[in-house]
Design a protein around this motif. Structure first.
Motif, mmCIF file in Angstrom:
data_model
loop_
_atom_site.group_PDB
_atom_site.id
_atom_site.type_symbol
_atom_site.label_atom_id
_atom_site.label_comp_id
_atom_site.label_asym_id
_atom_site.label_seq_id
_atom_site.Cartn_x
_atom_site.Cartn_y
_atom_site.Cartn_z
ATOM 1 N N THR A 363 10.164 -3.378 2.453
ATOM 2 C CA THR A 363 10.595 -3.218 1.065
ATOM 3 C C THR A 363 9.381 -3.088 0.138
ATOM 4 O O THR A 363 9.390 -2.275 -0.795
ATOM 5 C CB THR A 363 11.460 -4.415 0.627
ATOM 6 O OG1 THR A 363 12.551 -4.533 1.533
ATOM 7 C CG2 THR A 363 11.997 -4.231 -0.783
ATOM 8 N N ALA A 364 8.349 -3.873 0.414
ATOM 9 C CA ALA A 364 7.142 -3.814 -0.409
ATOM 10 C C ALA A 364 6.504 -2.433 -0.329
ATOM 11 O O ALA A 364 6.078 -1.860 -1.334
ATOM 12 C CB ALA A 364 6.151 -4.889 0.027
ATOM 13 N N ILE A 365 6.441 -1.893 0.888
ATOM 14 C CA ILE A 365 5.843 -0.564 1.065
ATOM 15 C C ILE A 365 6.656 0.489 0.311
ATOM 16 O O ILE A 365 6.110 1.305 -0.444
ATOM 17 C CB ILE A 365 5.761 -0.197 2.570
ATOM 18 C CG1 ILE A 365 4.809 -1.165 3.273
ATOM 19 C CG2 ILE A 365 5.309 1.244 2.759
ATOM 20 C CD1 ILE A 365 4.768 -1.015 4.770
ATOM 21 N N ILE A 366 7.985 0.446 0.507
ATOM 22 C CA ILE A 366 8.844 1.408 -0.182
ATOM 23 C C ILE A 366 8.758 1.192 -1.693
ATOM 24 O O ILE A 366 8.688 2.152 -2.473
ATOM 25 C CB ILE A 366 10.303 1.281 0.313
ATOM 26 C CG1 ILE A 366 10.381 1.774 1.759
ATOM 27 C CG2 ILE A 366 11.252 2.070 -0.566
ATOM 28 C CD1 ILE A 366 11.649 1.438 2.459
ATOM 29 N N GLY A 367 8.736 -0.069 -2.116
ATOM 30 C CA GLY A 367 8.628 -0.394 -3.539
ATOM 31 C C GLY A 367 7.349 0.161 -4.142
ATOM 32 O O GLY A 367 7.348 0.679 -5.264
ATOM 33 N N PHE A 368 6.260 0.092 -3.385
ATOM 34 C CA PHE A 368 4.978 0.587 -3.866
ATOM 35 C C PHE A 368 5.041 2.088 -4.146
ATOM 36 O O PHE A 368 4.676 2.563 -5.224
ATOM 37 C CB PHE A 368 3.875 0.272 -2.853
ATOM 38 C CG PHE A 368 2.549 0.860 -3.223
ATOM 39 C CD1 PHE A 368 1.760 0.256 -4.199
ATOM 40 C CD2 PHE A 368 2.083 2.018 -2.624
ATOM 41 C CE1 PHE A 368 0.535 0.801 -4.566
ATOM 42 C CE2 PHE A 368 0.870 2.568 -2.975
ATOM 43 C CZ PHE A 368 0.090 1.958 -3.945
ATOM 44 N N PHE A 369 5.549 2.835 -3.153
ATOM 45 C CA PHE A 369 5.641 4.290 -3.327
ATOM 46 C C PHE A 369 6.588 4.657 -4.469
ATOM 47 O O PHE A 369 6.314 5.563 -5.254
ATOM 48 C CB PHE A 369 6.097 4.964 -2.035
ATOM 49 C CG PHE A 369 5.003 5.067 -1.024
ATOM 50 C CD1 PHE A 369 3.956 5.973 -1.228
ATOM 51 C CD2 PHE A 369 4.984 4.273 0.108
ATOM 52 C CE1 PHE A 369 2.929 6.072 -0.307
ATOM 53 C CE2 PHE A 369 3.958 4.359 1.024
ATOM 54 C CZ PHE A 369 2.925 5.257 0.818
#
Lengths: 450, 450
Positions: A363-369
């Motif tokens: 989720t953090a990775i997707i949230g970052f993008f």
């Protein structure tokens, strides 16, 4: 065995072992079904496991237990005992399809060592099975087939049946010619009712439903359930009889397919809980988020451009759909995972922790993008309103984390208060999530923009 | 048989019948598996159906075909032929559990007429089975059990096995005492390998896994798949052996449970497609909508009350969450139904039309109540802004109808262009729906409010 019975059985045996009541423990254990032994063995420490296995004199039963425990148990056992000779003997008693499954997951060195200790027949059987693709009929079949020839009489067939030692499960008798071509099938009741001197070719059903080794396992499952078969013969492209698939393996396929389907309906997948999703899992999910994003941005444009009667601050509304669909999707995936874990009886602290960490990371990775995209979009679109995009990024990021936790734990609490999970989950999760998320969004907006 | 093979077979037989090639048709039909005949018979007109059934001399096969075709076919057949005597004879050849299933769905008069024409044994068997609750082991079991007594020798057991005419499926031999109490079980391979003069009580496994008649079918399915059984004995509360459940019936339970679960994960249910949901279905759904509504109204309050820096028109944003969650839920239910219909090969114009009409009606009813609530809420909350609530009601109502159609047909188009349905459906459906819905919302707002 239910979870409760399992717990009771475990405690009883533990008590007997601790008291040193060896003969009582032995007595109890030898009477148990291999499935039950396999279900409690992992609960014991290593030395107790050895003790329990040593009580069993029936090597067939030990083989059955190992085949149910799977290759990670076998791997550990080999590491602790290094007793390859004994293990090769045990594995020779396991049905060929299960034996191939066990060896497939071992290190190459271990697998080769075990294969070299088996008889030529057994090891070449397994090597052949290992060559089939994982989702084909070939990978599901067992090579222990009970087959007879056309010219045999009923009397001889029954005699042969009584002398057969290898075939564990005899549901149908497959009839082949001298070149091993599948010619017909006879059910046991049919055979039993026939006259002693009838020939098998007079009795057999010619138009046998069969699959080839490279047929998909889904098709195998469909045929077995359509025709109510308990076994299905597998042939190669030249109609030579290669193996047989039994209904217990088909049930596993049906259950796995059904679980995978239910997970997909909830936009999640088995790899989310097994932890082997990794970057590929994120990439697959990223597509869904990008579609939501694109839709959200179009809505933003619609709201800001077409309806110019709105005050400038009105554009905040344009981001509500993106935030709601993001949190909705995450919560839906997480509830699906949570309901799956509960239905499998796997909702245990260690697993829950591992799954949550994994999901929070992705989720953090997707949230970052996603946030990056928002910043870029807002910069070009509303460069006079940098604060708005900052508020959106912050609230989006936090809302995503809240969704992971709410989506995962709300079904658990619903179950605690005995509400029909699957039906109620969606609306209830969204209820709390929407209120929380939009409070967060407006709270941030007010603090930053005003 | 695949859909393609089925179509070919149908056309071949149709051609033979039209050409009057009776002997060829007869030859082909008698060689077919009952499952295959059952799968094509509904495709023929009534007179051809009679013709095909008349070619079959094996009454056991006819019975098998009727048991697969289900009670609506039987009902029609009785209406056209009135031949109760012949049908009673055919039904006596059907396994008792399937026979009970067939009779359960008939009109009481027909069922009683058929029962009165059966032998005492067969009719009382069925009457007993009809008394068990639909979701219990009792309703799943067949009363044709192959059972023997403890003092019997292996030689006699095999002799009895060869003379047994009733039991169609013999996988295990259940051993009972003189009072019909279940004492043990022996598998066929075990029996065959034993010495002729051994007694069954020396061979049998004592600790038989069994269920009582009122055990749930889910538990039956769990046990069968956990232990890899092909049959499971059913006892009453006094341990008397009452029947046996075979694995083919368990597979049906597993598949139905899995389908029901997948539907629930998509907030829909099998009753949505079978059309027997009615008002009860609407009531169940209404709860979900009310939760969304309540959440939406709270958000509205949050937006309008707490953040007074908003311009008065800003309250329009407060209704966006309600509209999006409503359309999201409807679309999700409809995609679930659509994917289910396609996976079952049931996506046919007549069915699609019936389902859509049903869903549009229930959506209209729910839409009416929801709109009423909006009007009441908006009247008390923003009585100076009646136009806003009118715009919301109109767009909400239309958006709900669009959701039914988009949710249902988008998965169909995704499948046409070969995109993995279940994973892509959610985001893609929402993408189009959100844009359409909010265009509708703002369009209506601008026309009415401005």
């Amino acid at each position: 065995m239910s979870l409760n019975q399992q717990q009771n059985l475990f405690q009883t045996i533990q008590r007997l072992l601790r008291m040193g009541a060896t003969s009582n423990a032995k007595n109890l254990i030898t009477k148990l079904h291999p499935t039950d032994i396999a279900s409690i063995i992992p609960l014991f420490p290593a030395e107790d496991q050895d003790c329990i296995l040593s009580y069993l004199y029936d090597i067939k039963k030990i083989a059955d237990i190992f085949s149910r425990l799977g290759s990670s148990f076998l791997k550990n056992y080999l590491k602790n005992h290094q007793d390859y000779a004994r293990m090769a003997k045990i594995l020779e008693m396991v049905a060929s399809d299960d034996r191939a499954d066990l060896l497939k997951e071992l290190d190459d060195v271990d697998a080769q060592a075990l294969l070299s200790l088996m008889t030529q027949d057994n090891s070449s059987e397994v090597s052949a099975l290992l060559q089939y693709q994982e989702t084909t009929a070939g990978a599901l079949m067992s090579t222990e087939i009970f087959k007879l020839t056309e010219e045999m009489t009923v009397q001889n067939a029954i005699k042969t049946l009584r002398e057969a030692h290898k075939a564990e499960t005899i549901y149908y008798i497959y009839v082949v010619d001298e070149l091993n071509n599948l010619k017909g099938v006879i059910s046991l009741p049919q055979l039993f009712r026939a006259k002693d001197d009838s020939l098998l070719k007079e009795l057999m059903f010619n138009d046998v439903v069969r699959v080839t080794v490279d047929e998909s396992q889904q098709e195998v499952a469909r045929l077995v359930s359509e025709y109510d078969f308990v076994a299905l013969p597998v042939v190669d492209t030249n109609n030579k009889l290669m193996g047989v698939i039994t209904v217990d393996d088909v049930i596993d396929v049906i259950q796995e397919t059904a679980q995978e389907h239910a997970m997909k309906m909830g936009q999640a997948s088995i790899s989310d809980v097994e932890g082997d999703g990794g970057l590929r899992g994120i990439r697959k999910k990223l597509a869904s988020y990008m579609i939501i994003f694109l839709g959200g941005l179009i809505i933003c444009e619609v709201i800001t451009d077409f309806y110019q009667w709105l005050p400038p601050e009105g554009i905040f509304a344009g981001f509500i759909p993106i935030i709601l669909r993001f949190t909705g999707l995450i919560a839906r995936q997480m509830s699906t995972i949570s309901i799956y874990e509960m239905s499998q009886g796997l909702f245990l602290p260690k697993r829950v922790f591992r799954i949550l960490i994994g999901q929070l990371c992705s989720t953090a990775i997707i949230g970052f993008f996603s946030s990056l995209t928002v910043v870029v979009y807002a910069f070009f679109r509303f460069h006079d309103n940098f604060k708005l995009s900052l508020a959106i990024v912050i609230s989006l990021f936090f809302a995503m984390f809240i969704s992971v936790l709410a989506g995962f734990f709300i079904p658990y609490f619903l179950r605690k208060i005995r509400i029909d999970l699957t039906h109620a989950t969606g609306p209830v999760v969204n209820f709390f999530l929407d209120i929380l998320t939009l409070l967060l969004y407006f709270g941030t907006l007010i603090r930053i923009v005003k």
